[in-house]
Design an enzyme around this catalytic site. Structure first.
Site, mmCIF file in Angstrom:
data_model
loop_
_atom_site.group_PDB
_atom_site.id
_atom_site.type_symbol
_atom_site.label_atom_id
_atom_site.label_comp_id
_atom_site.label_asym_id
_atom_site.label_seq_id
_atom_site.Cartn_x
_atom_site.Cartn_y
_atom_site.Cartn_z
ATOM 1 N N ASP A 131 0.851 -1.197 0.000
ATOM 2 C CA ASP A 131 0.000 0.000 0.000
ATOM 3 C C ASP A 131 0.881 1.240 0.000
ATOM 4 O O ASP A 131 1.521 1.538 1.007
ATOM 5 C CB ASP A 131 -0.916 -0.016 1.238
ATOM 6 C CG ASP A 131 -2.046 1.014 1.128
ATOM 7 O OD1 ASP A 131 -1.933 1.944 0.305
ATOM 8 O OD2 ASP A 131 -3.033 0.876 1.874
ATOM 9 N N ARG A 133 -0.286 4.307 -0.825
ATOM 10 C CA ARG A 133 -1.129 5.499 -0.869
ATOM 11 C C ARG A 133 -0.776 6.477 0.244
ATOM 12 O O ARG A 133 -0.533 6.086 1.368
ATOM 13 C CB ARG A 133 -2.611 5.111 -0.715
ATOM 14 C CG ARG A 133 -3.141 4.319 -1.885
ATOM 15 C CD ARG A 133 -4.548 3.839 -1.629
ATOM 16 N NE ARG A 133 -4.610 2.894 -0.517
ATOM 17 C CZ ARG A 133 -5.733 2.342 -0.091
ATOM 18 N NH1 ARG A 133 -6.875 2.649 -0.658
ATOM 19 N NH2 ARG A 133 -5.719 1.479 0.909
#
Ligand SMILES: [Zn+2]
Length: 209
Positions: A131, A133
């Site tokens: 991840d 983000r």
């Protein structure tokens, strides 16, 4: 936390939708030129306890209603809940496709998932972050809109952490519970088991700073 201004409000317009009438804002991220979106409902001028969804772009889920993930359903539910509440904000973050790996890699990860890997293992197999983000752009957009305290619609505690630190407080986490199907069951189980997502009742003050 960085305090430099990295998003710029470009324009805004009235936007009637199937859920109701919103005002759509375009924000440009100065570091990469990406254009992000904020859908604002009602009067949020006091900035207090605003119902907020910070949504990561998922083209396959949001546009084509892919059954592999719950993104499209979550976005729809968020729009619906904000309409019902009479006010709120959906921040739509571009460049978050496949938890940041991009559309091309996301589709390759789907093939690996069809071969038996889960979503986390598939990213690792491709040599990509699980991840990548970031939520600082989302936080800056909310700050620019005047949001000071919010009720955040998410099942992802990491998002609560990522959004703190720009002078915005999360007073409440509101779960976004959407139907579990045979196609998204494993995806949701992996999010729960490996990524700390919570599929339970509303929690109070858990994430306030
Ligand atoms: Zn998705």
């Amino acid at each position: 936390m960085k305090t430099d201004k990295r998003v710029k409000r470009i324009s805004a317009a009235r936007l009637p939708t199937v859920w109701g009438s919103f005002v759509v804002y375009c924000y440009k991220s100065m570091s990469d030129g990406l254009e992000h979106v904020a859908m604002v409902k009602g009067d949020i001028e006091d900035g207090k306890d605003v119902l907020v969804r910070v949504h990561s772009e998922c083209l396959t889920g949001d546009i084509f209603k892919s059954a592999r993930c719950d993104c499209g359903n979550q976005l729809e539910l968020a729009m619906q809940k904000i309409e019902e509440a009479g006010r709120g904000v959906v921040v739509y973050l571009r460049g978050h496709e496949g938890r940041g790996i991009g559309l091309g890699y996301k589709l390759r990860a789907y093939n690996l998932q069809d071969d038996g890997l889960d979503t986390v293992q598939a990213n690792v197999e491709l040599g990509l972050p699980v991840d990548s983000r970031g939520y600082s752009v989302g936080a800056q957009i909310l700050k620019d809109l005047g949001v000071r305290t919010m009720k955040l619609m998410t099942n992802n505690p990491a998002k609560c952490v990522g959004l703190k630190g720009f002078g915005i407080e999360i007073t409440n986490r509101v779960p976004v519970l959407t139907p579990i199907t045979k196609d998204n069951k494993r995806y949701l189980e992996t999010k729960g088991a490996k990524m700390g997502h919570v599929y339970g009742a509303e929690t109070e003050d858990e994430y306030s700073s």
